[in-house]
Design a protein around this motif. Structure first.
Motif, PDB file in Angstrom:
ATOM      1  N   SER A 228     -24.266  -2.972 -12.480  1.00 40.55           N
ATOM      2  CA  SER A 228     -23.432  -2.209 -11.800  1.00 40.55           C
ATOM      3  C   SER A 228     -22.140  -1.858 -12.529  1.00 40.55           C
ATOM      4  CB  SER A 228     -23.031  -2.548 -10.509  1.00 40.55           C
ATOM      5  OG  SER A 228     -24.541  -2.614  -9.539  1.00 40.55           O
ATOM      6  N   ILE A 229     -21.502  -2.918 -13.031  1.00 38.22           N
ATOM      7  CA  ILE A 229     -20.461  -2.725 -13.746  1.00 38.22           C
ATOM      8  C   ILE A 229     -20.319  -1.770 -15.091  1.00 38.22           C
ATOM      9  CG2 ILE A 229     -18.748  -3.824 -15.364  1.00 38.22           C
ATOM     10  CD1 ILE A 229     -19.088  -6.188 -13.416  1.00 38.22           C
ATOM     11  N   GLU A 230     -21.591  -2.042 -15.746  1.00 40.21           N
ATOM     12  CA  GLU A 230     -21.639  -1.136 -16.861  1.00 40.21           C
ATOM     13  C   GLU A 230     -22.107   0.172 -16.573  1.00 40.21           C
ATOM     14  OE1 GLU A 230     -24.973  -3.183 -18.571  1.00 40.21           O
ATOM     15  OE2 GLU A 230     -23.891  -5.113 -19.291  1.00 40.21           O
ATOM     16  N   ILE A 231     -22.858   0.385 -15.491  1.00 38.93           N
ATOM     17  CA  ILE A 231     -23.118   1.849 -15.076  1.00 38.93           C
ATOM     18  C   ILE A 231     -21.805   2.571 -14.603  1.00 38.93           C
ATOM     19  CG2 ILE A 231     -24.298   3.225 -13.192  1.00 38.93           C
ATOM     20  CD1 ILE A 231     -26.394   0.914 -13.586  1.00 38.93           C
ATOM     21  N   ALA A 232     -21.108   1.884 -13.920  1.00 37.92           N
ATOM     22  CA  ALA A 232     -19.816   2.492 -13.200  1.00 37.92           C
ATOM     23  C   ALA A 232     -18.745   2.967 -14.653  1.00 37.92           C
ATOM     24  CB  ALA A 232     -19.095   1.737 -12.536  1.00 37.92           C
ATOM     25  N   LEU A 233     -18.805   2.070 -15.490  1.00 41.69           N
ATOM     26  CA  LEU A 233     -17.915   2.337 -16.608  1.00 41.69           C
ATOM     27  C   LEU A 233     -18.674   3.475 -17.460  1.00 41.69           C
ATOM     28  CD1 LEU A 233     -17.115  -1.383 -17.814  1.00 41.69           C
ATOM     29  CD2 LEU A 233     -15.449   0.378 -17.089  1.00 41.69           C
ATOM     30  N   GLU A 234     -19.569   3.615 -17.543  1.00 41.05           N
ATOM     31  CA  GLU A 234     -20.371   4.572 -18.296  1.00 41.05           C
ATOM     32  C   GLU A 234     -20.209   6.028 -17.566  1.00 41.05           C
ATOM     33  OE1 GLU A 234     -21.783   5.274 -21.247  1.00 41.05           O
ATOM     34  OE2 GLU A 234     -21.149   3.472 -21.911  1.00 41.05           O
ATOM     35  N   ALA A 235     -20.037   5.922 -16.117  1.00 40.02           N
ATOM     36  CA  ALA A 235     -19.860   6.966 -15.325  1.00 40.02           C
ATOM     37  C   ALA A 235     -18.414   7.456 -15.428  1.00 40.02           C
ATOM     38  CB  ALA A 235     -20.105   6.638 -13.966  1.00 40.02           C
ATOM     39  N   ILE A 236     -17.448   6.419 -15.759  1.00 46.66           N
ATOM     40  CA  ILE A 236     -16.152   6.910 -15.901  1.00 46.66           C
ATOM     41  C   ILE A 236     -16.007   7.771 -17.291  1.00 46.66           C
ATOM     42  CG2 ILE A 236     -13.875   6.118 -16.702  1.00 46.66           C
ATOM     43  CD1 ILE A 236     -14.259   6.089 -13.588  1.00 46.66           C
ATOM     44  N   TYR A 237     -16.484   7.263 -18.241  1.00 49.45           N
ATOM     45  CA  TYR A 237     -16.842   7.865 -19.613  1.00 49.45           C
ATOM     46  C   TYR A 237     -17.209   8.948 -19.594  1.00 49.45           C
ATOM     47  CZ  TYR A 237     -17.936   9.028 -24.485  1.00 49.45           C
ATOM     48  OH  TYR A 237     -17.757   9.555 -25.545  1.00 49.45           O
ATOM     49  N   LYS A 238     -18.236   9.402 -18.821  1.00 50.79           N
ATOM     50  CA  LYS A 238     -18.874  10.859 -18.732  1.00 50.79           C
ATOM     51  C   LYS A 238     -18.034  11.793 -17.874  1.00 50.79           C
ATOM     52  CE  LYS A 238     -23.715   8.614 -18.593  1.00 50.79           C
ATOM     53  NZ  LYS A 238     -24.206   9.449 -19.825  1.00 50.79           N
ATOM     54  N   LEU A 239     -17.446  11.179 -16.885  1.00 42.61           N
ATOM     55  CA  LEU A 239     -16.475  11.973 -16.145  1.00 42.61           C
ATOM     56  C   LEU A 239     -15.370  12.366 -16.923  1.00 42.61           C
ATOM     57  CD1 LEU A 239     -16.522  10.038 -12.643  1.00 42.61           C
ATOM     58  CD2 LEU A 239     -17.036  12.564 -13.157  1.00 42.61           C
ATOM     59  N   ALA A 240     -14.869  11.489 -17.712  1.00 46.75           N
ATOM     60  CA  ALA A 240     -13.551  11.970 -18.638  1.00 46.75           C
ATOM     61  C   ALA A 240     -13.984  12.935 -19.713  1.00 46.75           C
ATOM     62  CB  ALA A 240     -13.043  10.480 -19.320  1.00 46.75           C
ATOM     63  N   GLU A 241     -15.328  12.926 -20.264  1.00 45.83           N
ATOM     64  CA  GLU A 241     -15.586  13.914 -21.213  1.00 45.83           C
ATOM     65  C   GLU A 241     -15.743  14.937 -20.629  1.00 45.83           C
ATOM     66  OE1 GLU A 241     -16.473  13.355 -24.753  1.00 45.83           O
ATOM     67  OE2 GLU A 241     -14.710  11.881 -24.071  1.00 45.83           O
ATOM     68  N   GLN A 242     -16.167  15.308 -19.407  1.00 48.58           N
ATOM     69  CA  GLN A 242     -16.295  16.479 -18.540  1.00 48.58           C
ATOM     70  C   GLN A 242     -15.065  16.865 -18.150  1.00 48.58           C
ATOM     71  OE1 GLN A 242     -18.769  15.657 -14.984  1.00 48.58           O
ATOM     72  NE2 GLN A 242     -20.581  14.831 -16.106  1.00 48.58           N
ATOM     73  N   ASP A 243     -13.991  16.258 -17.625  1.00 46.82           N
ATOM     74  CA  ASP A 243     -12.721  16.343 -17.323  1.00 46.82           C
ATOM     75  C   ASP A 243     -11.882  17.374 -18.616  1.00 46.82           C
ATOM     76  OD1 ASP A 243     -13.207  15.529 -15.023  1.00 46.82           O
ATOM     77  OD2 ASP A 243     -12.094  13.851 -15.157  1.00 46.82           O
ATOM     78  N   LYS A 244     -12.251  16.755 -19.961  1.00 52.28           N
ATOM     79  CA  LYS A 244     -11.648  17.469 -20.961  1.00 52.28           C
ATOM     80  C   LYS A 244     -12.069  18.931 -21.145  1.00 52.28           C
ATOM     81  CE  LYS A 244     -11.614  13.164 -23.841  1.00 52.28           C
ATOM     82  NZ  LYS A 244     -12.219  12.486 -24.897  1.00 52.28           N
ATOM     83  N   LYS A 245     -13.378  19.540 -20.583  1.00 50.31           N
ATOM     84  CA  LYS A 245     -13.560  20.681 -20.899  1.00 50.31           C
ATOM     85  C   LYS A 245     -12.865  21.643 -20.059  1.00 50.31           C
ATOM     86  CE  LYS A 245     -18.356  18.832 -22.150  1.00 50.31           C
ATOM     87  NZ  LYS A 245     -19.545  18.577 -21.794  1.00 50.31           N
TER      88      LYS A 245
END
Length: 245
Positions: A228-245
């Motif tokens: 769950s921890i690993e998944i949540a952190l990966e989700a944060i990374y994916k959101l941050a990448e989306q937010d850059k666009k």
């Protein structure tokens, strides 16, 4: 001079906009161990906060304690100091027979069985996670090759109060699990116009015909907690990448 919040003891600029919100202070430590440049921000009452980076993204982890009252305080104060994306990383009891102890569940909505969110808004108001946060969590689960459970949680106040009739209805209505924080987080996030979502690891299932021992449950949950921890952190990374666009 910026105002320091009464309970989390932070002011604007002290925490990141992306925040993981476990209930447990022990889980805060486990999450922070995944950070680069881990830094203790504050420790006060049930609130333990670390900052760090994950794959170059600034991220904060803050414990919320157990249940709606302490969770609402954490959300309110973190929003005031600039946080705008929250992912609950928690534990739950499964309410469907096909969910095993040790599975993870992406919670996209919550049945508001707790009382805190009702102090804010009528019970007819939905407790729904943000679409983009949920999508990022789903993608991260699939990236790990894990079985995907996604759906509604029953958020309640009284941990030890069992209601057999309600339990039957939860299973009949395809409620995936029960826990104690999601509906408070989702309701407050909607009211304040910020994003929230949640992933929980299953530490029990009252529907299993044979119940494991406490030690067996804890061993099974430990793997789910880590994932769950690993998944949540990966989700944060994916959101941050989306937010850059």
């Amino acid at each position: 001079m910026e105002e320091v919040q009464k309970h989390i003891r932070c002011k604007k600029g002290d925490i990141a906009s992306y925040v993981l919100t476990p209930g447990s202070v022990e889980r805060v430590e486990k999450i922070a161990d995944h950070f680069d440049n881990k830094e203790l921000v504050t420790r006060h009452r049930e609130y333990l906060i670390y900052n760090g980076q994950y794959k170059g993204v600034d991220v904060t982890v803050c414990s919320t304690g157990i249940g709606g009252p302490s969770t609402s305080i954490a959300l309110e104060e973190m929003i005031k100091v600039g946080a705008d994306t929250f992912i609950r990383v928690g534990s739950c009891g499964a309410r469907q027979p096909d969910i095993e102890i040790g599975d993870v569940i992406v919670v996209d909505s919550a049945f508001r069985g707790e009382g805190t969110s009702k102090e804010y808004v009528d019970s007819a108001f939905p407790a729904v996670a943000d679409h983009y946060v949920t999508a990022a969590l789903i993608e991260a689960v699939k990236d790990k090759g894990r079985k995907l459970h996604i759906g509604t949680s029953y958020t309640r106040d009284a941990y030890y109060k069992q209601n057999p009739a309600l339990n039957e209805l939860l299973t009949e209505y395809n409620v995936k699990c029960s826990e104690q924080e999601c509906s408070t987080i989702y309701t407050l996030a909607r009211i304040h116009g910020v994003r929230s979502g949640g992933i929980v690891g299953t530490d029990s299932n009252i529907l299993l015909p044979e119940q494991p021992t406490l030690a067996e449950k804890e061993e099974l949950f430990a793997k789910a907690e880590q994932e769950s921890i690993e998944i949540a952190l990966e989700a944060i990374y994916k959101l941050a990448e989306q937010d850059k666009k």
